[in-house]
Design a protein around this motif. Structure first.
Motif, short mmCIF file in Angstrom:
data_model
loop_
_atom_site.label_atom_id
_atom_site.label_comp_id
_atom_site.label_asym_id
_atom_site.label_seq_id
_atom_site.Cartn_x
_atom_site.Cartn_y
_atom_site.Cartn_z
N ASP A 15 9.49 -4.77 -2.91
CA ASP A 15 9.02 -4.43 -1.57
C ASP A 15 7.61 -4.98 -1.41
O ASP A 15 6.72 -4.67 -2.20
CB ASP A 15 9.03 -2.91 -1.37
N ARG A 16 7.42 -5.80 -0.38
CA ARG A 16 6.15 -6.51 -0.20
C ARG A 16 5.47 -6.09 1.10
O ARG A 16 6.12 -5.79 2.10
CB ARG A 16 6.38 -8.02 -0.19
N CYS A 17 4.15 -6.11 1.09
CA CYS A 17 3.32 -5.79 2.26
C CYS A 17 3.62 -6.78 3.38
O CYS A 17 3.62 -8.00 3.16
CB CYS A 17 1.84 -5.85 1.86
N ASP A 18 3.86 -6.26 4.58
CA ASP A 18 4.13 -7.12 5.73
C ASP A 18 2.89 -7.87 6.18
O ASP A 18 2.99 -8.84 6.92
CB ASP A 18 4.68 -6.29 6.90
N GLN A 23 2.38 -6.08 -3.40
CA GLN A 23 3.37 -5.02 -3.59
C GLN A 23 3.10 -3.88 -2.61
O GLN A 23 1.96 -3.45 -2.42
CB GLN A 23 3.33 -4.48 -5.01
N ALA A 24 4.14 -3.40 -1.96
CA ALA A 24 4.02 -2.33 -0.97
C ALA A 24 4.03 -0.97 -1.65
O ALA A 24 4.82 -0.72 -2.57
CB ALA A 24 5.15 -2.42 0.04
N ARG A 27 5.56 2.95 3.15
CA ARG A 27 6.62 2.60 4.10
C ARG A 27 6.36 3.43 5.35
O ARG A 27 6.22 4.66 5.27
CB ARG A 27 8.00 2.93 3.54
N LEU A 37 6.08 -2.17 5.90
CA LEU A 37 5.65 -1.94 4.53
C LEU A 37 4.22 -2.44 4.38
O LEU A 37 3.87 -3.50 4.91
CB LEU A 37 6.56 -2.68 3.54
N PHE A 38 3.39 -1.67 3.65
CA PHE A 38 2.00 -2.06 3.45
C PHE A 38 1.56 -1.81 2.02
O PHE A 38 1.98 -0.84 1.38
CB PHE A 38 1.07 -1.26 4.38
N CYS A 39 0.67 -2.67 1.54
CA CYS A 39 -0.01 -2.42 0.27
C CYS A 39 -0.99 -1.27 0.52
O CYS A 39 -1.21 -0.86 1.66
CB CYS A 39 -0.76 -3.68 -0.19
#
Length: 76
Positions: A15-18, A23-24, A27, A37-39
């Protein structure tokens, strides 16, 4: 109309930061039905605005400071 939120699955390394691709760890389920999704960095940066449009925020940033289980017991 009643909206039922199902429990979100844990975020993984896939899951990756938009915003930046890291890495996120957050959510954000939007009131409009989508998700972002955000770090941790971008989650903190955008938090005030996200709270206004979020139906739910899944925050797993505590994983960044969690101490992993030690394998020292296995070495005995």
């Amino acid at each position: 109309m009643t909206t039922v939120l199902t429990p979100a699955s844990p975020l993984t390394a896939a899951d990756r930061c938009d915003r930046c691709g890291a890495q996120a760890y957050l959510r954000v389920v939007l009131l409009s039905g989508g998700e972002l999704l955000f770090c941790a960095h971008h989650g903190r940066k955008f938090e005030p605005e996200l709270k206004k449009i979020a139906a739910e925020i899944q925050d797993e940033t505590e994983r960044l400071t969690a101490v992993p289980a030690s394998s020292s017991e296995e070495e005995r």
